[in-house]
Scaffold this motif. Structure first.
Motif, PDB file in Angstrom:
ATOM      1  N   ALA A 240      73.531 124.566 138.496  1.00  0.00           N
ATOM      2  CA  ALA A 240      73.335 124.551 137.051  1.00  0.00           C
ATOM      3  C   ALA A 240      74.507 123.917 136.313  1.00  0.00           C
ATOM      4  CB  ALA A 240      73.106 125.975 136.538  1.00  0.00           C
ATOM      5  N   LYS A 241      75.667 123.835 136.967  1.00  0.00           N
ATOM      6  CA  LYS A 241      76.819 123.206 136.318  1.00  0.00           C
ATOM      7  C   LYS A 241      76.674 121.693 136.252  1.00  0.00           C
ATOM      8  CE  LYS A 241      80.116 126.828 137.644  1.00  0.00           C
ATOM      9  NZ  LYS A 241      81.357 127.139 138.386  1.00  0.00           N
ATOM     10  N   ARG A 242      75.809 121.128 137.095  1.00  0.00           N
ATOM     11  CA  ARG A 242      75.587 119.695 137.033  1.00  0.00           C
ATOM     12  C   ARG A 242      74.745 119.361 135.802  1.00  0.00           C
ATOM     13  NH1 ARG A 242      72.677 118.149 142.305  1.00  0.00           N
ATOM     14  NH2 ARG A 242      72.878 116.080 141.392  1.00  0.00           N
ATOM     15  N   PRO A 243      74.974 118.217 135.180  1.00  0.00           N
ATOM     16  CA  PRO A 243      74.184 117.864 133.986  1.00  0.00           C
ATOM     17  C   PRO A 243      72.693 117.829 134.290  1.00  0.00           C
ATOM     18  CG  PRO A 243      76.070 116.384 134.248  1.00  0.00           C
ATOM     19  CD  PRO A 243      75.990 117.206 135.502  1.00  0.00           C
ATOM     20  N   LEU A 244      71.898 118.265 133.310  1.00  0.00           N
ATOM     21  CA  LEU A 244      70.450 118.298 133.490  1.00  0.00           C
ATOM     22  C   LEU A 244      69.906 116.909 133.780  1.00  0.00           C
ATOM     23  CD1 LEU A 244      67.755 119.792 133.384  1.00  0.00           C
ATOM     24  CD2 LEU A 244      67.737 119.429 130.902  1.00  0.00           C
ATOM     25  N   ARG A 245      70.450 115.901 133.112  1.00  0.00           N
ATOM     26  CA  ARG A 245      69.970 114.534 133.335  1.00  0.00           C
ATOM     27  C   ARG A 245      70.209 114.107 134.779  1.00  0.00           C
ATOM     28  NH1 ARG A 245      71.867 109.675 133.970  1.00  0.00           N
ATOM     29  NH2 ARG A 245      70.620 107.888 133.288  1.00  0.00           N
ATOM     30  N   GLU A 246      71.374 114.477 135.329  1.00  0.00           N
ATOM     31  CA  GLU A 246      71.686 114.098 136.706  1.00  0.00           C
ATOM     32  C   GLU A 246      70.745 114.765 137.693  1.00  0.00           C
ATOM     33  OE1 GLU A 246      75.312 115.048 139.767  1.00  0.00           O
ATOM     34  OE2 GLU A 246      75.851 114.350 137.750  1.00  0.00           O
ATOM     35  N   ARG A 247      70.456 116.068 137.456  1.00  0.00           N
ATOM     36  CA  ARG A 247      69.544 116.774 138.367  1.00  0.00           C
ATOM     37  C   ARG A 247      68.131 116.221 138.274  1.00  0.00           C
ATOM     38  NH1 ARG A 247      69.787 122.461 136.385  1.00  0.00           N
ATOM     39  NH2 ARG A 247      71.087 121.729 134.681  1.00  0.00           N
ATOM     40  N   THR A 248      67.702 115.902 137.038  1.00  0.00           N
ATOM     41  CA  THR A 248      66.367 115.337 136.866  1.00  0.00           C
ATOM     42  C   THR A 248      66.267 113.972 137.524  1.00  0.00           C
ATOM     43  OG1 THR A 248      66.166 116.499 134.755  1.00  0.00           O
ATOM     44  CG2 THR A 248      64.622 114.707 135.168  1.00  0.00           C
ATOM     45  N   ALA A 249      67.293 113.146 137.324  1.00  0.00           N
ATOM     46  CA  ALA A 249      67.290 111.813 137.927  1.00  0.00           C
ATOM     47  C   ALA A 249      67.262 111.907 139.442  1.00  0.00           C
ATOM     48  CB  ALA A 249      68.514 111.032 137.465  1.00  0.00           C
ATOM     49  N   GLU A 250      68.005 112.860 140.008  1.00  0.00           N
ATOM     50  CA  GLU A 250      68.031 113.010 141.464  1.00  0.00           C
ATOM     51  C   GLU A 250      66.656 113.381 141.998  1.00  0.00           C
ATOM     52  OE1 GLU A 250      69.971 116.183 144.567  1.00  0.00           O
ATOM     53  OE2 GLU A 250      71.295 115.270 143.078  1.00  0.00           O
ATOM     54  N   GLY A 251      65.979 114.323 141.302  1.00  0.00           N
ATOM     55  CA  GLY A 251      64.643 114.716 141.747  1.00  0.00           C
ATOM     56  C   GLY A 251      63.652 113.572 141.675  1.00  0.00           C
ATOM     57  N   VAL A 252      63.704 112.788 140.596  1.00  0.00           N
ATOM     58  CA  VAL A 252      62.768 111.677 140.453  1.00  0.00           C
ATOM     59  C   VAL A 252      63.069 110.587 141.470  1.00  0.00           C
ATOM     60  CG1 VAL A 252      61.940 109.883 138.886  1.00  0.00           C
ATOM     61  CG2 VAL A 252      62.366 112.175 138.022  1.00  0.00           C
ATOM     62  N   LEU A 253      64.355 110.320 141.723  1.00  0.00           N
ATOM     63  CA  LEU A 253      64.710 109.301 142.708  1.00  0.00           C
ATOM     64  C   LEU A 253      64.213 109.681 144.098  1.00  0.00           C
ATOM     65  CD1 LEU A 253      68.320 108.318 141.595  1.00  0.00           C
ATOM     66  CD2 LEU A 253      66.274 106.904 141.492  1.00  0.00           C
ATOM     67  N   ARG A 254      64.244 110.956 144.432  1.00  0.00           N
ATOM     68  CA  ARG A 254      63.704 111.384 145.719  1.00  0.00           C
ATOM     69  C   ARG A 254      62.196 111.150 145.773  1.00  0.00           C
ATOM     70  NH1 ARG A 254      67.208 113.943 148.982  1.00  0.00           N
ATOM     71  NH2 ARG A 254      69.126 114.754 148.063  1.00  0.00           N
ATOM     72  N   MET A 255      61.517 111.382 144.658  1.00  0.00           N
ATOM     73  CA  MET A 255      60.080 111.103 144.605  1.00  0.00           C
ATOM     74  C   MET A 255      59.797 109.612 144.753  1.00  0.00           C
ATOM     75  SD  MET A 255      58.858 113.609 141.527  1.00  0.00           S
ATOM     76  CE  MET A 255      57.218 112.913 141.600  1.00  0.00           C
ATOM     77  N   LEU A 256      60.758 108.789 144.308  1.00  0.00           N
ATOM     78  CA  LEU A 256      60.576 107.345 144.410  1.00  0.00           C
ATOM     79  C   LEU A 256      60.848 106.824 145.810  1.00  0.00           C
ATOM     80  CD1 LEU A 256      62.329 106.250 141.097  1.00  0.00           C
ATOM     81  CD2 LEU A 256      59.890 106.343 141.539  1.00  0.00           C
ATOM     82  N   GLY A 257      61.265 107.731 146.723  1.00  0.00           N
ATOM     83  CA  GLY A 257      61.560 107.285 148.074  1.00  0.00           C
ATOM     84  C   GLY A 257      62.961 106.746 148.219  1.00  0.00           C
ATOM     85  N   MET A 258      63.861 107.150 147.323  1.00  0.00           N
ATOM     86  CA  MET A 258      65.228 106.665 147.358  1.00  0.00           C
ATOM     87  C   MET A 258      66.178 107.844 147.489  1.00  0.00           C
ATOM     88  SD  MET A 258      65.141 103.950 144.243  1.00  0.00           S
ATOM     89  CE  MET A 258      66.853 103.512 144.536  1.00  0.00           C
TER      90      MET A 258
END
Length: 528
Positions: A240-258
């Motif tokens: 939770a200490k990580r920025p919300l944008r960073e966590r969201t971007a990480e989740g979406v990038l994994r969905m993108l196959g990256m």
């Protein structure tokens, strides 16, 4: 009430209350699991009703203690085994716990949910109440037998049972909420119920199971699960200490196959690094472009100084008309002698009209140049572009030298990929399934997406183009034919310099070799 003056009676009362809570906690947990199947509005009512029935049943059994004692007398025999009324209750209760616990465990392990027409299906209120009554009967018998063996006064037994049930009633809602919020705790509790069901069944057939061993195992399991819950909570706090944008971007990038740009090191060879790609390539380019836009430097999206088309007021009218007519741009920097000597920004059609009518460009019609520093972020740059009303923006360094220009189409290309003008060719052209020809000015972000790899972009370095990446790897200006490699997973990318334009890397061939990666035995460090 003479017992109230006896200190040993109070010690017995306290001890019996603790034992009744310990013996009733499994009853409470199973009630929490059962009421979860009811609609939310009925859960509190069923929980209170279930514990109230448990209290009445235990007080009733205590009041008919003489009948309860007779339950231990043998009713019939099967071979060497004698069965009493108590044994039959224990056997039926053990079968019930094993059957119900197995069904609940199977449902949760398989992850099955009851749905109908998109809505969750709930069990009938009275079906759950009947199951709670059977459950209370099974656990009440054990609790009452313990009470009879602990103290001699009926008043102490009843008072201890009432206090224990009252405490459990107060703790029932928080416990139910905790159990429902932690699936692993539900699985653990169902394992306890299966263990208790098996012990009841064994005891009903005359095989004594030491309760000390049983509760020791349960206590040890609870301690381990408590440590697991604490570890998970600490991990959630750290996440939770990580920025919300960073966590969201990480989740979406994994969905993108990256693999995310930040996070753990790449997985070892033979292990899956990222999930399968669920987006089409164009969708992947656009979503990845949006998520990485804020982290990009202005150099990675601007048109560099060498490629800027600008108007020199020192040229004659014919030369200026030909230059403006051939260039597919709407706006031009208007300068005197050098790009660094900017007078203003001219619109192409207005300057053509001036050149036809007057033979020169009217300086009064020029727009004031919009200048930004090269350290500005892309998001702030977008605000500037919105205020420019379609006009280009000049980018300067700390010494005031013009480094390039940025237009709204440059930002759009950073998101959706390249859109070449009429006088341009694409920076990256596929020559085969595993071969590409790229311009040295090709954007590294777009190249990473096209090659489906990473390791090219380094925000700590000052380059943003393929030429900059290669110059960093070679350490000097390479000669045509020089090569370097990038290994990523099971692929090896070979970069070959084909042509130089002065001191600039003009053309590069990129080849992907999967067979060579297999022989390499996994991922190797980046480099030449």
């Amino acid at each position: 009430m003479e017992w109230m003056l006896d200190p040993s009676a109070w010690v017995g009362l306290l001890t019996l209350v603790i034992l009744e809570i310990v013996l009733g906690i499994d009853n409470l947990i199973f009630i929490a699991i059962l009421v979860e199947k009811l609609p939310p509005a009925q859960r509190d009512r069923a929980r209170v009703l279930g514990l109230s029935l448990a209290l009445l049943m235990r007080l009733g059994l205590l009041s008919v203690m003489s009948w309860l004692i007779k339950l231990t007398a043998p009713l019939f025999s099967v071979g060497p085994l004698d069965f009493s009324g108590r044994d039959l209750i224990l056997i039926l209760g053990g079968f019930f716990l094993l059957f119900k616990g197995t069904l609940e465990l199977h449902e949760r392990v398989e992850g099955r949910q009851a749905h109908a027409s998109g809505a969750t299906m709930h069990a009938s209120f009275w079906v759950i109440v009947v199951q709670i009554v059977i459950l209370d009967a099974v656990f009440s018998l054990d609790a009452v037998i313990t009470a009879v063996g602990m103290v001699d006064h009926l008043e102490i037994m009843m008072l201890a049972v009432a206090i224990a049930i009252g405490l459990m009633l107060v703790a029932s809602k928080p416990l139910t909420r905790f159990v429902n919020a932690h699936p692993t705790v539900v699985i653990l509790c169902l394992g306890f119920l299966l263990t208790i069901g098996f012990s009841l069944l064994a005891e009903g057939f005359g095989f004594a199971v030491p309760k000390g061993y049983l509760y020791a195992a349960i206590t040890f399991s609870v301690l381990i699960e408590t440590l697991n819950q604490l570890a998970r909570r600490n991990m959630r706090r750290l996440e939770a200490k990580r920025p919300l944008r960073e966590r969201t971007a990480e989740g979406v990038l994994r969905m993108l196959g990256m693999r995310p740009l930040t996070g753990p090191e790449p997985a070892p060879a033979g292990e899956a690094e990222v999930p399968a790609q669920v987006f089409e390539d164009e969708e992947r380019y656009m979503v990845s472009g949006v998520l990485s836009l804020a982290d990009r430097s202005i150099h990675s999206i601007m048109t560099p100084r060498n490629d800027v088309s600008w108007i020199n007021l020192d040229d004659d009218a014919a030369t200026l008309r030909e230059q403006i007519t051939k260039a597919p741009h709407s706006f031009f920097p208007v300068c005197r002698g050098s790009l660094d000597e900017v007078i203003g920004i001219g619109r192409a059609k207005e300057m053509i009209a001036d050149l036809i009518a007057n033979g020169s460009i009217r300086l009064s019609r020029l727009r004031d140049p919009i200048v930004v520093h090269d350290s500005i972020g892309v998001l702030r740059l977008m605000d500037t572009l919105k205020r420019s009303r379609g006009q280009l923006v000049l980018v300067t360094d700390e010494f005031g030298t013009i480094e390039g220009v940025v237009t709204p189409i440059d930002v759009f290309e950073a998101i959706a990929g390249e859109f070449p003008d009429e006088d341009e060719t694409p920076d990256i052209v596929a020559e085969g399934e595993n071969s590409w020809r790229a311009d040295g000015a090709a954007d590294l972000h777009h190249l990473e997406l096209l090659l489906n790899t990473d390791g090219l972009v380094d925000d700590d370095e000052g380059y943003s183009t393929l030429a900059g990446y290669l110059l960093e790897r070679f350490g000097q200006l390479p000669a045509p034919g020089d090569t370097c490699e990038l290994r990523h997973g099971r692929a090896v990318f070979r970069f070959t310099v084909l042509r130089l334009d002065g001191r600039r890397i003009a053309t590069v061939r990129i080849e992907r070799n999967l067979e060579q990666a297999d022989q390499a035995g996994g991922q190797a460090p980046h480099g030449v």
